[in-house]
Design a protein around this motif. Structure first.
Motif, PDB file in Angstrom:
ATOM      1  N   ILE A 176      -8.339  -8.169  28.706  1.00  0.00           N
ATOM      2  CA  ILE A 176      -9.423  -8.973  29.237  1.00  0.00           C
ATOM      3  C   ILE A 176      -9.026 -10.447  29.203  1.00  0.00           C
ATOM      4  O   ILE A 176      -8.626 -10.964  28.158  1.00  0.00           O
ATOM      5  N   PHE A 177      -9.143 -11.107  30.356  1.00  0.00           N
ATOM      6  CA  PHE A 177      -8.834 -12.535  30.464  1.00  0.00           C
ATOM      7  C   PHE A 177     -10.145 -13.290  30.686  1.00  0.00           C
ATOM      8  O   PHE A 177     -10.664 -13.333  31.804  1.00  0.00           O
ATOM      9  N   PRO A 178     -10.730 -13.872  29.633  1.00  0.00           N
ATOM     10  CA  PRO A 178     -12.034 -14.530  29.767  1.00  0.00           C
ATOM     11  C   PRO A 178     -11.912 -15.895  30.452  1.00  0.00           C
ATOM     12  O   PRO A 178     -11.052 -16.706  30.095  1.00  0.00           O
TER      13      PRO A 178
ATOM     14  N   MET B 283     -14.816 -11.431  32.540  1.00  0.00           N
ATOM     15  CA  MET B 283     -15.521 -11.810  31.315  1.00  0.00           C
ATOM     16  C   MET B 283     -15.985 -13.266  31.352  1.00  0.00           C
ATOM     17  O   MET B 283     -15.271 -14.194  30.978  1.00  0.00           O
ATOM     18  N   GLY B 284     -17.201 -13.438  31.836  1.00  0.00           N
ATOM     19  CA  GLY B 284     -17.825 -14.748  31.910  1.00  0.00           C
ATOM     20  C   GLY B 284     -19.210 -14.574  32.503  1.00  0.00           C
ATOM     21  O   GLY B 284     -19.571 -13.486  32.951  1.00  0.00           O
ATOM     22  N   TYR B 285     -19.977 -15.630  32.499  1.00  0.00           N
ATOM     23  CA  TYR B 285     -21.333 -15.577  33.056  1.00  0.00           C
ATOM     24  C   TYR B 285     -21.388 -16.325  34.387  1.00  0.00           C
ATOM     25  O   TYR B 285     -20.712 -17.344  34.568  1.00  0.00           O
ATOM     26  N   ALA B 286     -22.228 -15.831  35.302  1.00  0.00           N
ATOM     27  CA  ALA B 286     -22.460 -16.542  36.559  1.00  0.00           C
ATOM     28  C   ALA B 286     -23.364 -17.747  36.338  1.00  0.00           C
ATOM     29  O   ALA B 286     -23.193 -18.792  36.971  1.00  0.00           O
ATOM     30  N   SER B 287     -24.315 -17.624  35.425  1.00  0.00           N
ATOM     31  CA  SER B 287     -25.345 -18.645  35.256  1.00  0.00           C
ATOM     32  C   SER B 287     -24.963 -19.766  34.288  1.00  0.00           C
ATOM     33  O   SER B 287     -25.566 -20.837  34.319  1.00  0.00           O
ATOM     34  N   HIS B 288     -23.986 -19.516  33.428  1.00  0.00           N
ATOM     35  CA  HIS B 288     -23.625 -20.489  32.395  1.00  0.00           C
ATOM     36  C   HIS B 288     -22.108 -20.607  32.271  1.00  0.00           C
ATOM     37  O   HIS B 288     -21.385 -19.607  32.375  1.00  0.00           O
ATOM     38  N   ILE B 289     -21.643 -21.819  32.023  1.00  0.00           N
ATOM     39  CA  ILE B 289     -20.235 -22.013  31.701  1.00  0.00           C
ATOM     40  C   ILE B 289     -20.025 -21.688  30.221  1.00  0.00           C
ATOM     41  O   ILE B 289     -20.982 -21.574  29.456  1.00  0.00           O
TER      42      ILE B 289
ATOM     43  N   ALA C 187     -17.176 -14.112  25.477  1.00  0.00           N
ATOM     44  CA  ALA C 187     -16.698 -13.366  24.315  1.00  0.00           C
ATOM     45  C   ALA C 187     -16.311 -14.292  23.171  1.00  0.00           C
ATOM     46  O   ALA C 187     -15.675 -13.865  22.204  1.00  0.00           O
ATOM     47  N   SER C 188     -16.665 -15.569  23.283  1.00  0.00           N
ATOM     48  CA  SER C 188     -16.443 -16.573  22.229  1.00  0.00           C
ATOM     49  C   SER C 188     -14.973 -16.784  21.895  1.00  0.00           C
ATOM     50  O   SER C 188     -14.637 -17.229  20.796  1.00  0.00           O
TER      51      SER C 188
ATOM     52  N   TYR D 119     -17.557  -8.564  16.287  1.00  0.00           N
ATOM     53  CA  TYR D 119     -18.883  -8.486  16.915  1.00  0.00           C
ATOM     54  C   TYR D 119     -18.905  -9.237  18.243  1.00  0.00           C
ATOM     55  O   TYR D 119     -19.459  -8.757  19.236  1.00  0.00           O
ATOM     56  N   LEU D 120     -18.281 -10.427  18.272  1.00  0.00           N
ATOM     57  CA  LEU D 120     -18.320 -11.260  19.469  1.00  0.00           C
ATOM     58  C   LEU D 120     -17.357 -10.775  20.545  1.00  0.00           C
ATOM     59  O   LEU D 120     -17.715 -10.698  21.726  1.00  0.00           O
TER      60      LEU D 120
END
Length: 434
Positions: free
Chosen positions: A364-366, A333-339, A343-344, A105-106
């Motif tokens: 995918i390299f998160p 794979m990451g967020y601009a607004s949060h560290i 994808a956990s 799921y994650l």
């Protein structure tokens, strides 16, 4: 090798068991749906189904890995010791939740396929995610779960030799603006002068003038320092170049400029180079194709790595485009607004396409953090940022994962909004490699 028994071997089952057991824990796996083969097997084995066959290592299965498509699932959170988890099992199961369904799921970003509100850049919002709501965004819980499972497997199968993976660090650099002032066309140069004058930014007017008159180096030209740190500290570093046409969101030097092309040619001699597809490319294959060909003509080698500008991507459309264009690795794979870990996981993984129910060849390299997140969104000082960087690195190191960071050449400039941040990158590398 561990034999997995399940009543139905689906693409989802194969995908997530191989990720958890083979890619994270380095345990080879094979599958069977024949009870007699499972019973006859005298090595380590796990049954993944509704009821145990006997006294074997049993994990009660959730329906998720036997379904197709995307459904609005009810998620009820619980704890495995002190770690959040979901998809509860029962007392006969070796662990209190279905680690494989929860991880699927994650990692597949299942929730991003469901109806959701996007931000003003058309991106999935971090605060809508399960990881944010239940406060595990800054923990690679899939890897943490896997290593907790490993301890139980070691107790169950003491004669089996388990391998141990090693921690890795990868530094990635986005080149949104190779130069602050140099090598821009006349319209952009004079427009910049007048804009700064009107806004009474006299310091920037002066900086622009002395750079253009060659009395001072361009502040964003930090590439020699980046390459020196790469060499001296032996850090794997990847550069992603934005070479799209000019828009209000894509403001790099034109790819037709000789100095910019020579910069890319110089970098590619010392480090891997990838494409940074422009702002409006995320759902337009023709734009990415054009920019990929443009970069390949400069480097004279195939482009196999990519990261979307502004981290703008939509699942599964953007990744389907990359696959069609034979991109092998994506670093968006990451967020601009949060560290943290979108994808956990802190383990590179293959994109699973929920539209077609297949594991794709796109890896995918998160990444765990970005410089602009720390500075622009979180409003942290460089010292506070180092504290956050160390916390994330320690999380990854604890599970021997891959710690990936995202910086820009601009953040080493000590100029404008990056005043005081000049040494952060070098300090970050020393933390990441210590």
């Amino acid at each position: 090798m561990i034999l997995i028994y399940t009543h139905k071997i689906t693409p989802r089952v194969r995908y997530i068991f191989r990720h958890i057991l083979s890619r994270i824990l380095l345990i080879p796996v094979s599958f069977t749906s024949k009870i007699e083969d499972f019973v006859a097997h005298d090595g380590p084995k796990i049954s993944y189904t509704k009821m145990p066959l006997g006294n074997e290592f049993f994990i009660k299965s959730n329906e998720l890995l036997f379904e197709q498509g995307v459904n609005d699932l009810e998620i009820s959170m619980q704890k495995w010791d002190d770690i959040p988890c979901f998809f509860a099992t029962n007392a006969r199961s070796a662990i209190p939740f279905d680690i494989f369904a929860a991880s699927f799921y994650l990692i597949t970003r299942y929730e991003e396929y469901l109806p959701h509100v996007k931000d003003h850049h058309g991106r999935y919002i971090a605060t809508q995610s399960l990881a944010f709501k239940y406060r595990f965004l800054e923990k690679p819980v899939v890897d943490i779960w896997a290593f907790k499972l490993l301890k139980i497997l070691q107790e169950k199968f003491p004669n089996y030799t388990f391998k141990k993976r090693t921690y890795k660090f990868i530094s990635t650099i986005d080149v949104d603006n190779a130069f602050a002032y140099k090598h821009k066309n006349l319209i952009r140069t004079f427009g910049g002068f007048f804009k700064d004058l009107i806004q009474l930014k006299l310091g920037e007017v002066w900086s622009r003038l002395i750079v253009l008159l060659n009395f001072k180096n361009d502040p964003f030209d930090t590439f020699q320092k980046l390459l020196r740190l790469k060499k001296d500290l032996k850090v794997p570093t990847i550069f992603f170049f934005l070479i799209g046409n000019y828009t209000s969101f894509d403001t790099n030097v034109s790819a037709s400029k000789k100095k910019f092309r020579l910069l890319i040619k110089d970098i590619v001699d010392y480090a891997p180079v990838g494409l940074h597809p422009s702002y409006f490319s995320s759902q337009d294959a023709s734009i990415i194709k054009k920019e990929k060909e443009r970069l390949e003509n400069i480097t004279n080698m195939p482009v196999v790595r990519s990261r979307q500008h502004y981290l703008r991507f939509n699942l599964p459309e953007t990744y389907q485009i990359l696959i069609d264009l034979e991109i092998q690795e994506d670093y968006s794979m990451g967020y601009a607004s949060h560290i943290g870990f979108r994808a956990s996981t802190c383990t590179p993984f293959y994109f699973y396409d929920l539209d077609f129910e297949i594991q794709t060849p796109l890896k995918i390299f998160p990444f765990a953090l970005m410089d602009t997140t720390l500075n622009d969104y979180m409003k942290l000082t460089p010292k506070q940022s180092l504290g956050k960087i160390k916390e994330l690195k320690d999380e990854v190191k604890a599970v021997n994962g891959t710690f990936i960071t995202l910086f820009h050449n601009e953040s080493l400039s000590d100029y404008l909004r990056w005043k005081g941040w000049k040494r952060l990158y070098e300090s970050m590398i020393k933390i990441a490699t210590s």
